[in-house]
Write an enzyme that holds these catalytic residues in place. Sequence first.
Site, PDB file in Angstrom:
ATOM      1  N   ASP A  96       0.786  -1.233   0.000  1.00  0.00           N
ATOM      2  CA  ASP A  96       0.000   0.000   0.000  1.00  0.00           C
ATOM      3  C   ASP A  96       0.817   1.282   0.000  1.00  0.00           C
ATOM      4  OD1 ASP A  96       1.098  -0.015   2.539  1.00  0.00           O
ATOM      5  OD2 ASP A  96      -0.780  -0.424   3.571  1.00  0.00           O
ATOM      6  N   GLU A 118      -1.015  -9.100  -1.635  1.00  0.00           N
ATOM      7  CA  GLU A 118      -1.643  -8.518  -0.444  1.00  0.00           C
ATOM      8  C   GLU A 118      -2.732  -7.515  -0.846  1.00  0.00           C
ATOM      9  OE1 GLU A 118       0.546  -7.526   3.577  1.00  0.00           O
ATOM     10  OE2 GLU A 118       0.005  -5.635   2.613  1.00  0.00           O
ATOM     11  N   GLU A 132      -1.956   5.299   2.999  1.00  0.00           N
ATOM     12  CA  GLU A 132      -1.928   3.930   2.499  1.00  0.00           C
ATOM     13  C   GLU A 132      -3.297   3.392   2.078  1.00  0.00           C
ATOM     14  OE1 GLU A 132       1.751   4.600   4.819  1.00  0.00           O
ATOM     15  OE2 GLU A 132      -0.372   4.984   5.188  1.00  0.00           O
ATOM     16  N   HIS A 210       5.699   4.658  14.226  1.00  0.00           N
ATOM     17  CA  HIS A 210       6.274   5.495  13.170  1.00  0.00           C
ATOM     18  C   HIS A 210       5.233   6.071  12.221  1.00  0.00           C
ATOM     19  CE1 HIS A 210       5.611   1.734  10.989  1.00  0.00           C
ATOM     20  NE2 HIS A 210       5.619   2.460   9.878  1.00  0.00           N
ATOM     21  N   ARG A 212       2.574   7.967   9.990  1.00  0.00           N
ATOM     22  CA  ARG A 212       2.387   9.396   9.760  1.00  0.00           C
ATOM     23  C   ARG A 212       1.236   9.959  10.600  1.00  0.00           C
ATOM     24  NH1 ARG A 212       3.999  12.476   5.283  1.00  0.00           N
ATOM     25  NH2 ARG A 212       4.741  10.543   4.324  1.00  0.00           N
ATOM     26  N   HIS A 243      12.425   5.041  14.495  1.00  0.00           N
ATOM     27  CA  HIS A 243      12.331   5.408  13.081  1.00  0.00           C
ATOM     28  C   HIS A 243      13.187   6.649  12.822  1.00  0.00           C
ATOM     29  CE1 HIS A 243      10.475   6.544   9.227  1.00  0.00           C
ATOM     30  NE2 HIS A 243      10.054   5.296   9.169  1.00  0.00           N
TER      31      HIS A 243
END
Length: 372
Positions: A96, A118, A132, A210, A212, A243
């Site tokens: 994604d 996937e 995503e 991590h 966004r 990260h």
Amino acid sequence: MKNILVILGTRPEAIKLAPVILELRKNPEFNVLICNTEQQKELSNQTLSFFGLQADFNLDVMRPNQTLAGVQSRILNALSEIYQHQHFDATIVQGDTMTVFCGALVSFYNRIPVFHVEAGLRSHDLFEPFPEEAMRQMTSRITELHFAPTQLAHNFLVSEGIDENKITVTGNTVIDALSCLSANTIDTARKNLSEIGIKLDDKLVLITAHRRENHGTRLDNIISAIIELTYKFPDHQFVLPVHPNPNVHDKVHNALGNIPNVVLTQPLDYPELVCIMKNAKLVLTDSGGIQEEAPTFGTPVLVMRYETERTEGVSAGFAKLVGADKDKIISESSRILSVPKSDTRLDGSKNPYGDGKAAQKITPIIKRFFNA
């Protein structure tokens, strides 16, 4: 011979596509090439090497502080250049990310069929996860073969009008990847972890944060919860691979860097992460792949997101959504950490994300596609 281009750019993509690449390369009728956009440059290339693979094309698209539109334009232009000078019969993408959508889009522009590994995961909230969820949905519209990891993912695709004949439930290739690591690789990983002070014992907690959408206030809440848990359970070790994004890195180090039972590391190698997941008493994460991998080891997962496109693990009791809710993170973690590890183990054989044979199921579908 059919030329197949596999496009990836992040460590999770390298992990999940490696079993597919290795399985396809067993067939002399396929010439499988790898393009790495290098969204995660060091992590993706290093991860490929663990599987004995290396990219045929490296794009080096990332620049400091670039926008989503900026990285999209760079990937599109770089991929377009490759497609103009090479002949491909199919493109394979996974997951994604921006790499997935751009790879599918450039392939579509060149009238080359897209195979999506996937496929069909949905949160049905375009901003959770962001961006995503949108990447997945848009990729599905231009995909020729959909390899869905679960029946639920299959059902979502059908509900969106995707031809059921183009969908195959395969399981998730991330489970295949767990068995692709050699014993020597795992032994080396154990030694590396020991050298940086990580104890693979019964009081180990793995934390990853991590995403966004968790930047800002949400990350503050997560960090605050972790601090309280470290004081509440001083005999437990909390391992957090940090990260590199400055929005995450600096804040985490400033808040957690001096707590004695916290180990902050650079992003771990894939085998090292597998070792920790296998031994952890608890995983706290906002990652997608870890939600799929940890159930294989019977490790309970608390998902620090408000929506997940991987609801099968929640339904099966392997995972629980806690969001960035400080009180919920603390209470649910305490429920697990306050009892012996043996009392928290789940039945890994019931992992809803597959049996480790997804790549073996994908290969004959691709063969049939070309034969047809």
